[in-house]
Motif scaffolding. Sequence first.
Motif, short mmCIF file in Angstrom:
data_model
loop_
_atom_site.label_atom_id
_atom_site.label_comp_id
_atom_site.label_asym_id
_atom_site.label_seq_id
_atom_site.Cartn_x
_atom_site.Cartn_y
_atom_site.Cartn_z
N GLN A 173 6.51 23.06 8.50
CA GLN A 173 7.08 21.75 8.80
C GLN A 173 5.98 20.77 9.18
N ILE A 174 6.11 19.54 8.70
CA ILE A 174 5.17 18.48 9.05
C ILE A 174 5.97 17.27 9.52
N PRO A 175 5.38 16.39 10.34
CA PRO A 175 6.16 15.29 10.90
C PRO A 175 6.56 14.23 9.88
N TYR A 176 5.78 14.06 8.83
CA TYR A 176 6.06 13.05 7.82
C TYR A 176 5.16 13.29 6.62
N VAL A 177 5.44 12.61 5.53
CA VAL A 177 4.57 12.59 4.36
C VAL A 177 4.08 11.16 4.17
N ALA A 178 2.78 10.98 4.09
CA ALA A 178 2.19 9.65 3.88
C ALA A 178 1.24 9.71 2.70
N ARG A 179 1.42 8.78 1.77
CA ARG A 179 0.51 8.70 0.62
C ARG A 179 -0.31 7.43 0.72
N ASN A 180 -1.43 7.44 0.03
CA ASN A 180 -2.32 6.28 0.09
C ASN A 180 -1.62 5.00 -0.35
N LEU A 181 -1.93 3.94 0.37
CA LEU A 181 -1.46 2.61 0.01
C LEU A 181 -2.51 1.96 -0.88
N VAL A 182 -2.09 1.49 -2.06
CA VAL A 182 -3.00 0.84 -2.99
C VAL A 182 -2.74 -0.66 -2.96
N VAL A 183 -3.77 -1.42 -2.61
CA VAL A 183 -3.64 -2.88 -2.48
C VAL A 183 -4.48 -3.55 -3.55
N PRO A 184 -3.86 -4.12 -4.60
CA PRO A 184 -4.63 -4.86 -5.59
C PRO A 184 -5.12 -6.18 -4.99
N LEU A 185 -6.39 -6.52 -5.23
CA LEU A 185 -6.96 -7.76 -4.72
C LEU A 185 -6.92 -8.84 -5.80
N PRO A 186 -6.88 -10.10 -5.41
CA PRO A 186 -6.81 -11.19 -6.39
C PRO A 186 -8.01 -11.20 -7.32
N PRO A 187 -7.85 -11.66 -8.55
CA PRO A 187 -8.97 -11.69 -9.50
C PRO A 187 -10.08 -12.64 -9.10
N THR A 188 -9.80 -13.55 -8.14
CA THR A 188 -10.84 -14.46 -7.68
C THR A 188 -11.91 -13.75 -6.88
N VAL A 189 -11.62 -12.52 -6.43
CA VAL A 189 -12.61 -11.73 -5.70
C VAL A 189 -13.54 -11.07 -6.72
#
Length: 662
Positions: A173-189
């Motif tokens: 048993q584990i307290p939760y499942v968390a997967r990576n959050l992927v954040v796309p950045l604006p093309p101006t960067v």
Amino acid sequence: MMKRSIALMRFLFLWFGAGVSFASHAQTPSALSMKLAPVFDSQARERLWANLDKVSENSSLNVYASESVVDAVKRQCGGAPKDLVQIVRDKNPGVKEAPVDFDRKLNFIPCPYWYFGKDSKRPSIQVKEGENLANVLPLYTASSAKRTLDVVKQLNPGMIGQNNTVVKDGALQIPYVARNLVVPLPPTVTPQEASALALKLGETAAPAAVPVDPVANSSFGPNQYRLVEEAAWQSEDPRRDCNGPQIDTQWPVDIAAAVSALSDTLAKLKMKPDPGVVLIADTGLDVTNSEFAGALWTNSGVANNLPSVVENYTNDLHGASMVLRTGNVMPAGDYKYSTHGGDVARILLKSFDPAPTAERHVVAAIAKLNDEVSPYLIQLNAIPASFSYARQIRADVLNLSVVIASPDDGLRSALQSANFLVVAAAGNDGAFLDQKKLFPPAFPDLRERMLVVGAHDWSRELAPFSNRGTLVDVLAPGCAIPTTRPDGSISLLSGTSFAAPFVSQLAALLRSEGLSLGYVRTRILATADYISDIALLTRYGVELDVPRALRIRQDSIAFSDAKRTVLYGELDKYQSWTCKVGGTTRVFYPQTVVKVIPAAKTAAGEVARIWTRSSASGGFEEITCDAPLTEPLAFKKDGDLEFKKYDWKQVSDVAPMVWATN
């Protein structure tokens, strides 16, 4: 824009203490991949949503036909708290939240995936005795910190021993499942600005954060994977360019010899093990096709009209979509590579081809990786999800034919957590992997649970398209492989994607012989034939030999003649082999080694290489002698009454039997 991005992300990471990895590409927007532990305070969570909305490029929520908005949020984010559902309403005024009969793409934010179980029941994962929680938990909880380990220990009394090691097989048993959050950045960067942002995040994030330098050497984006076949080699005449086959029905593995080897071994077992299970993580499969009848893994719960034995998945009779978490594994009809997963499965299941009525020794489960809508991308979280699914169904092998141009943190965590063999296609760029930087093959570490497979042609020469170098472990047939199409015609397929299933199938067969997982990787490499012509082009200079590997209770010697003859029998266990290592004399015995190459080619000349057993779990250490071996080899082949002496100059390599199994 840049200053605002840095300020917002600094706030986010100081508040939530997340790990981060970074990828960029000169022609595409950059993306950040972050580990975020769950946030339970509603006000803090709403601030998180607001900051993600400000810093990220436009994001969307795919709502599939017959799926409600709430169900889509649950699927994409693990749960559907009111504040997240409200964001969908705010960004899509007047949206119909009930199911409709067509797919929809709604405006949304990049959300982390947090799953807390169902019906007050905590999530659970399958673990095996001897596994270390520090390797397993990051794939599921985004953390292996002491506080996380302590919570897991409290939830599982008697399951965790000293040094955070699992003491028995079972569900944890584990307290939760968390997967990576992927954040796309604006093309101006720009890549330069994004690199600065990554460094800044490294300064403000938790100590475990490891920003990765920008990668700009690939023709595909940083926040999704590609099939290795998308860099496929084109040939007008595959039979000519691959030196075969002579006829389209010819097969590159001696199936009769493999059947004989497997039958001989199984006949000596007191108890027959279960079939080996290969999870094919690919583009999906038409499971209704009769050619796969009886050859697919079957989820016992679903088959009995009960809930899936795999938590948080539904109707996954023979596998699941890693996007939908349902049994929808049918490939998209208008996708260019829609048949890819089926072709991999065909090769996997044909490379050992018992009669239709024979009992299966290998079955295939399916993990469909692609999005459900065009352009059918493979997103970052699909790969860790397939690793998790492989663990839950107790797969022996994960067959993987996708790569990414950045060492994504989620991929690294997935490889660290693997309690199965990962067979990865090397790629088809015709390049040295050490320079190409395609992952997972290009990870210099994490090799003990992975085999990177290149392709050879029908003359056992390195295929022209195959990636190469010290990160390629073994070559297998992968050039002009005859594969039957649905209309009955035969296509000659080339690519390392089609070499990998030969290795996956052999690994599963070895498991069906009762060989413990730790020995499987070593056995495949130890019995692979040493080919001097490829010695400087791959890590070990070896090519797959299926019948030889399956004879786990026989010693074998391979000769350097034109036919590369292999003899099976018995090494004189009282003999020893002596060589000097760095000027110091070392003595080796058949019981302590897994492979001997008497004259391995190196840039400086020929030397002996001896692989010794390095642990009880089946690993090995490669020892390089100062010169080739000269003492005679004592061997008694099957049918002979006495041992004979063989000159090492005649011998290509020696592979003693497996002396111990777990």
